[in-house]
Design a protein around this motif. Structure first.
Motif, PDB file in Angstrom:
ATOM      1  N   LYS A  21      -8.518  12.297   3.912  1.00 65.29           N
ATOM      2  CA  LYS A  21      -7.855  11.543   5.001  1.00 65.29           C
ATOM      3  C   LYS A  21      -6.742  12.377   5.649  1.00 65.29           C
ATOM      4  N   SER A  40       5.326   7.099   5.812  1.00 61.96           N
ATOM      5  CA  SER A  40       5.527   6.054   4.799  1.00 61.96           C
ATOM      6  C   SER A  40       6.746   6.349   3.936  1.00 61.96           C
ATOM      7  N   ARG A  44       7.392   7.933  -5.127  1.00 63.89           N
ATOM      8  CA  ARG A  44       6.853   9.126  -5.791  1.00 63.89           C
ATOM      9  C   ARG A  44       7.753  10.321  -5.488  1.00 63.89           C
ATOM     10  N   ARG A  47       6.002  16.486  -3.757  1.00 58.98           N
ATOM     11  CA  ARG A  47       5.253  17.615  -4.336  1.00 58.98           C
ATOM     12  C   ARG A  47       5.818  18.886  -3.727  1.00 58.98           C
ATOM     13  N   TYR A  56       6.782  12.066   3.694  1.00 55.78           N
ATOM     14  CA  TYR A  56       7.194  10.713   3.304  1.00 55.78           C
ATOM     15  C   TYR A  56       8.707  10.638   3.426  1.00 55.78           C
ATOM     16  N   GLU A  75       3.866  -3.410   5.553  1.00 56.35           N
ATOM     17  CA  GLU A  75       3.117  -3.648   4.320  1.00 56.35           C
ATOM     18  C   GLU A  75       3.642  -2.701   3.268  1.00 56.35           C
ATOM     19  N   TYR A  85       4.515   2.469  -2.313  1.00 57.60           N
ATOM     20  CA  TYR A  85       4.346   3.118  -1.017  1.00 57.60           C
ATOM     21  C   TYR A  85       4.424   2.009   0.033  1.00 57.60           C
ATOM     22  N   GLY A  86       5.092   2.263   1.155  1.00 59.42           N
ATOM     23  CA  GLY A  86       5.185   1.225   2.179  1.00 59.42           C
ATOM     24  C   GLY A  86       5.344   1.798   3.571  1.00 59.42           C
ATOM     25  N   THR A  87       4.978   0.977   4.573  1.00 57.70           N
ATOM     26  CA  THR A  87       5.060   1.379   5.980  1.00 57.70           C
ATOM     27  C   THR A  87       6.289   0.742   6.633  1.00 57.70           C
ATOM     28  N   GLU A 105      -1.904   5.797   7.243  1.00 54.85           N
ATOM     29  CA  GLU A 105      -2.774   6.323   6.183  1.00 54.85           C
ATOM     30  C   GLU A 105      -2.345   5.603   4.907  1.00 54.85           C
ATOM     31  N   ILE A 106      -3.040   4.527   4.593  1.00 54.76           N
ATOM     32  CA  ILE A 106      -2.569   3.649   3.511  1.00 54.76           C
ATOM     33  C   ILE A 106      -3.716   3.237   2.585  1.00 54.76           C
ATOM     34  N   ASP A 107      -3.363   2.663   1.435  1.00 62.58           N
ATOM     35  CA  ASP A 107      -4.398   2.309   0.459  1.00 62.58           C
ATOM     36  C   ASP A 107      -5.072   0.984   0.825  1.00 62.58           C
ATOM     37  N   ARG A 152      -6.306   8.563 -10.537  1.00 66.43           N
ATOM     38  CA  ARG A 152      -6.726   8.564  -9.138  1.00 66.43           C
ATOM     39  C   ARG A 152      -8.247   8.450  -9.028  1.00 66.43           C
TER      40      ARG A 152
END
Ligand code: 5GP
Length: 216
Positions: A21, A40, A44, A47, A56, A75, A85-87, A105-107, A152
């Motif tokens: 994605k 978002s 986390r 990285r 993020y 959300e 994780y949130g928008t 780009e969300i779950d 994952r």
């Protein structure tokens, strides 16, 4: 002649971690400057190479929960064990109102919440070519520990079963193909008749009259 709605499209992109994605999204943004990807917020840790405010917004769990209480998210979801994780919603609405297309780009859980709130959202699922290939990609990234890769990969199985809840599915066998498809979907969505606000055809008498004068 056709006056279409001014507001941008809300595009939701989901799919298992490792389906590609992120790459598809980045390529799409390079090609199209009327699309903006929402940044978002997450609990986390960054990285290596990730930048706060670009990849993020990195916050603590307390900070994240305070923002939930303050109703700052469109959300949010507890995507992986203990990781939120949130928008953030303010910027999303501002961009849509200005006519910019917005990508989230969300779950799958986040996508479900967005669909309920905003039924006009275009939901696209990015599918890996196979689960074997997905496992290879996840392991090859080298960004997660073995446990995290396994978590994952297990979640990926739940996620692919949700594909029928989406409006479109793209199998990411090759980025250039996937990119063509996603661009075509966006183009087609812009042509939907429910985006028409007004049809102005003018006055038929005037048009005929002008033609007659032209013939004289
Ligand atoms: P990663 O940790 O690999 O960056 O992202 C893990 C997962 O979290 C991805 O599947 C991604 O789609 C999802 N994700 C990222 N941002 C958000 C968000 O704002 N809301 C939700 N619900 N999921 C998100």
């Amino acid at each position: 002649m056709i006056k279409s709605k001014k507001d941008g499209l809300l595009i939701v992109l989901s799919g298992p971690s490792g389906a590609g994605k992120g790459t598809i999204c980045n390529e799409l943004l390079k090609e199209n400057n009327n699309i903006w990807k929402s940044v978002s917020m997450t609990t986390r840790l960054p990285r290596e190479g990730e930048v706060d405010g670009i990849d993020y917004f990195y916050v603590t769990e307390d900070e994240f929960k305070k923002r939930i209480d303050d109703d700052e998210f469109l959300e949010y979801a507890n995507v992986y064990k203990g990781l939120y994780y949130g928008t953030p919603k303010e910027e999303v609405f501002k961009r849509l109102d200005n006519g910019t297309d917005v990508i989230l780009e969300i779950d799958i859980e986040g996508a479900k919440n967005v669909r309920e709130l905003m039924p006009a959202a275009i939901c696209i699922f990015i599918m890996p070519p196979s689960m074997q290939e997905l496992k290879k990609r996840l392991e090859g990234r080298g960004t997660e520990t073995k446990d995290k890769v396994l978590e994952r990969f297990k979640k990926a199985y739940q996620e692919v079963n949700e594909v029928t809840r989406y409006n479109y599915v793209i199998v990411n066998d090759e980025v250039s193909n996937a990119l063509k498809k996603i661009s075509a979907i966006i183009e087609a969505e812009k042509c939907r008749v429910d985006r028409i606000e007004d049809v102005e055809v003018g006055n038929v008498e005037e048009v005929i009259h002008e033609e007659l004068i032209g013939l004289e």
